[in-house]
Design a protein around this motif. Structure first.
Motif, PDB file in Angstrom:
ATOM      1  N   VAL A  76       0.672  -1.063   0.038  1.00 48.55           N
ATOM      2  CA  VAL A  76       0.397  -0.109   0.081  1.00 48.55           C
ATOM      3  C   VAL A  76       0.352   1.258  -0.101  1.00 48.55           C
ATOM      4  N   TRP A  79       1.033   2.994  -3.889  1.00 52.80           N
ATOM      5  CA  TRP A  79       0.312   2.875  -4.320  1.00 52.80           C
ATOM      6  C   TRP A  79       0.576   4.126  -4.977  1.00 52.80           C
ATOM      7  N   ALA A  89      -0.259   7.147   0.795  1.00 53.89           N
ATOM      8  CA  ALA A  89      -1.166   5.632   0.886  1.00 53.89           C
ATOM      9  C   ALA A  89       0.139   6.054   2.468  1.00 53.89           C
ATOM     10  N   ARG A  91       0.062   1.810   5.521  1.00 54.53           N
ATOM     11  CA  ARG A  91       0.280   1.758   5.795  1.00 54.53           C
ATOM     12  C   ARG A  91       0.419   1.842   7.624  1.00 54.53           C
ATOM     13  N   TRP A 105      -5.723   6.552   3.187  1.00 53.25           N
ATOM     14  CA  TRP A 105      -5.144   7.208   1.948  1.00 53.25           C
ATOM     15  C   TRP A 105      -5.847   8.325   1.781  1.00 53.25           C
TER      16      TRP A 105
END
Length: 208
Positions: A76, A79, A89, A91, A105
């Motif tokens: 992620v 991204w 984005a 995590r 995000w």
């Protein structure tokens, strides 16, 4: 929901770019995706919101190894490097991508919308996942004058020459529920764009 036709037109004019920004905005490359299949998707037996009026399913064949496609989709933090509509984005947990993983995000709102907000904040939580097979996440997206609750399912299936990536998403919320055909069309464009970006990125990274 809207008191007059004029008010409804104005609200729709605001909502359309906002939802388009959330969902991906740009059109997918020609021929990148298939027609909408009929059967709903699931991950570990759980699918999208059965009560939602706004839903769309589509798929694409990516000519790249499953490991490459899966890494792109689940990494992620990266991204923004391949998704045109994702400006940031992150995590919110560490380690392997698993049930309970969460990520925050953002996506920009086009300046022509003419409202104070500059972007949408989305927090997604993985509810079900099967390694290199399926993902189901849920979460809210919020911006100035817009709230959406989304449920998103992804399936990844090996096929000759690559991977068939299938995705289905449902939306609920007072703004999008006010015009189901319009919101569904915007959802369609966004998912097709996401698949187009994923296909392009994975195929560029595939071994030659």
């Amino acid at each position: 929901m809207f008191g007059t036709r004029r008010a409804g037109i104005r609200a729709a004019a605001i909502t359309v770019p906002l939802v388009a920004a959330l969902l991906g905005g740009a059109a997918a490359p020609a021929g990148a995706h298939s027609a909408k299949p009929a059967k709903g998707l699931s991950c570990r037996g759980v699918g999208v919101d059965p009560a939602a009026q706004i839903r769309y399913r589509t798929e694409v064949v990516v000519n790249a190894p499953l490991d490459v496609v899966w890494k792109l989709q689940t990494d992620v933090d990266r991204w923004p490097s391949w998704q045109r509509a994702v400006s940031s984005a992150e995590r919110l947990d560490h380690g392997r991508f698993r049930a309970g993983s969460a990520f925050h995000w953002t996506t920009p709102i086009p300046p022509e919308v003419g409202i104070p907000a500059t972007g949408l904040d989305i927090t997604s939580t993985v509810r079900q996942v099967k390694d290199r097979s399926c993902i189901r996440w849920t979460g809210p997206a919020d911006g100035e004058g817009l709230h959406i609750d989304g449920v998103h399912v992804w399936n990844f299936t090996k096929v000759r020459g690559g991977v068939r990536v299938s995705t289905e998403e449902t939306h609920t919320g007072p703004q999008v529920d006010a015009n189901v055909p319009l919101a569904t069309g915007i959802l369609r464009a966004g998912l097709d764009a996401w698949l187009g970006d994923l296909k392009a990125a994975a195929e560029a990274r595939a071994p030659r």
